[in-house]
Design an enzyme around this catalytic site. Structure first.
Site, PDB file in Angstrom:
ATOM      1  N   ASP A  67      20.337  29.319 -16.150  1.00  0.00           N
ATOM      2  CA  ASP A  67      20.041  28.503 -17.453  1.00  0.00           C
ATOM      3  C   ASP A  67      21.086  27.747 -17.730  1.00  0.00           C
ATOM      4  OD1 ASP A  67      21.769  30.627 -18.185  1.00  0.00           O
ATOM      5  OD2 ASP A  67      20.275  31.342 -19.399  1.00  0.00           O
ATOM      6  N   ASN A 136      17.006  40.275 -27.615  1.00  0.00           N
ATOM      7  CA  ASN A 136      15.261  40.209 -27.987  1.00  0.00           C
ATOM      8  C   ASN A 136      14.647  40.580 -26.551  1.00  0.00           C
ATOM      9  OD1 ASN A 136      16.047  37.981 -26.786  1.00  0.00           O
ATOM     10  ND2 ASN A 136      15.174  36.659 -28.132  1.00  0.00           N
ATOM     11  N   HIS A 138      15.071  38.773 -23.788  1.00  0.00           N
ATOM     12  CA  HIS A 138      15.091  37.541 -22.795  1.00  0.00           C
ATOM     13  C   HIS A 138      15.984  37.758 -21.786  1.00  0.00           C
ATOM     14  CE1 HIS A 138      18.593  35.044 -25.031  1.00  0.00           C
ATOM     15  NE2 HIS A 138      19.202  35.748 -23.776  1.00  0.00           N
ATOM     16  N   GLU A 143      12.556  33.449 -23.136  1.00  0.00           N
ATOM     17  CA  GLU A 143      12.291  33.993 -24.554  1.00  0.00           C
ATOM     18  C   GLU A 143      10.920  34.956 -24.779  1.00  0.00           C
ATOM     19  OE1 GLU A 143      14.687  34.246 -26.376  1.00  0.00           O
ATOM     20  OE2 GLU A 143      15.782  32.184 -27.152  1.00  0.00           O
TER      21      GLU A 143
HETATM   22  C1  GLP Z   1      22.710  34.397 -23.193  1.00  0.00           C
HETATM   23  C2  GLP Z   1      22.228  33.880 -21.626  1.00  0.00           C
HETATM   24  C3  GLP Z   1      21.563  35.221 -21.084  1.00  0.00           C
HETATM   25  C4  GLP Z   1      22.402  36.399 -21.308  1.00  0.00           C
HETATM   26  C5  GLP Z   1      22.658  36.735 -22.742  1.00  0.00           C
HETATM   27  C6  GLP Z   1      23.325  37.897 -23.032  1.00  0.00           C
HETATM   28  O1  GLP Z   1      21.538  34.241 -24.050  1.00  0.00           O
HETATM   29  N1  GLP Z   1      21.221  32.684 -21.579  1.00  0.00           N
HETATM   30  O2  GLP Z   1      21.286  34.934 -19.695  1.00  0.00           O
HETATM   31  O3  GLP Z   1      21.843  37.417 -20.641  1.00  0.00           O
HETATM   32  O4  GLP Z   1      23.443  35.488 -23.163  1.00  0.00           O
HETATM   33  O5  GLP Z   1      24.784  37.626 -23.299  1.00  0.00           O
HETATM   34  P1  GLP Z   1      25.880  38.919 -23.547  1.00  0.00           P
HETATM   35  O6  GLP Z   1      26.125  39.410 -22.018  1.00  0.00           O
HETATM   36  O7  GLP Z   1      27.097  38.198 -23.864  1.00  0.00           O
HETATM   37  O8  GLP Z   1      25.329  39.529 -24.510  1.00  0.00           O
END
Ligand code: GLP
Length: 256
Positions: A67, A136, A138, A143
């Protein structure tokens, strides 16, 4: 489904990198799917160590990231292209021309998304897809409420995600409200999937993803449909799981 519960993020990094390296060493032209977020950082650090100390070769590896924020150029410090460069690509022998991150500045985003799908297909498909998880549920930026067969698309970020990710920006208003993300269908096409999760704020999402019903309300629950998915989860993120999953005492005990 394989769920490996580990004591800390260092072990999470070592075990998950070991699983990936094992597959990479079998296949010279490896196609690796990558994720951003703080959780995969120890995994990338271990891949870098394996490259520097144990000869793990990335010279013929191709990567596709999940992404990217819409509106952030690749040299913006919060763009996912920038993240990948500083946390992985700048430290291994990969040809950056073979590293693909969705283009958040694309003029025609819908056309770009179709092209991204075609590029993954032309590369032979993703062999190992790394995922984190949002609080959440995702995956990527797919989402809650997303179609479980969605392909790469533009998405509007939920208030919850904007709030979670605002810690990386000076202020909440600076967080982009839209992103390009691989869809759940795109992710499920990978031959193998590895999801890493850390922190008590992920415990509900992990319980829903691993032991809950398959529902678009928790996009990660769709991974239950995949034949080769592994979750590597720290104890705090696994706190709400009820089944008896693997709890290896060491990386050696797992032979990865
Ligand atoms: C972002 C990314 C996700 C990732 C999430 C969790 O939203 N788009 O791909 O899994 O962050 O991040 P963290 O590992 O910092 O909690």
């Amino acid at each position: 489904m394989r769920v490996i519960i580990v004591k800390d993020t260092d072990t999470l990094g070592k075990i998950s990198a070991g699983l990936i390296a094992k597959e990479m060493r079998k296949s010279p032209h490896f196609v690796l799917g990558l994720a951003t977020g703080t959780t995969p950082i120890p995994l990338y650090q271990e891949l870098i160590r394996l490259h520097k100390e144990e000869g793990l070769d990335f010279s013929t590896t191709t990567t596709f990231n999940l992404d990217e924020y819409v509106g952030l150029p690749g040299d913006h410090e919060q763009s996912y292209r920038y993240f990948m460069n500083i946390h992985l690509f700048d430290h291994i022998n990969i040809n950056k021309e073979n590293t693909f991150v969705p283009d958040g500045m694309a003029e025609d985003i819908d056309a770009f998304c179709e092209e991204y799908e075609a590029m993954i297909k032309d590369a032979g498909g993703v062999e190992y897809q790394v995922l984190g998880i949002g609080s959440n549920g995702h995956i990527g930026f797919s989402e809650p409420g997303t179609s479980l067969s969605s392909r790469t698309h533009k998405t509007r970020l939920t208030e919850n995600t904007i709030e979670d990710n605002s810690r990386m920006f000076d202020k909440k208003e600076d967080v982009p409200t839209e992103a390009i993300t691989m869809g759940i269908g795109t992710i499920l096409d990978a031959k193998r999937i590895l999801l890493v999760a850390n922190g008590a704020n992920k415990a509900d999402a992990m319980a829903q993803a691993i032991e809950g019903p398959i529902t678009a309300m928790c996009p990660a629950s769709a991974l239950q449909l995949h034949p080769k998915v592994t979750f590597v989860v720290t104890e705090d993120a696994a706190a709400k799981l009820t089944l008896e999953w693997e709890r290896p005492q060491s990386r050696k005990a797992l032979s990865v």
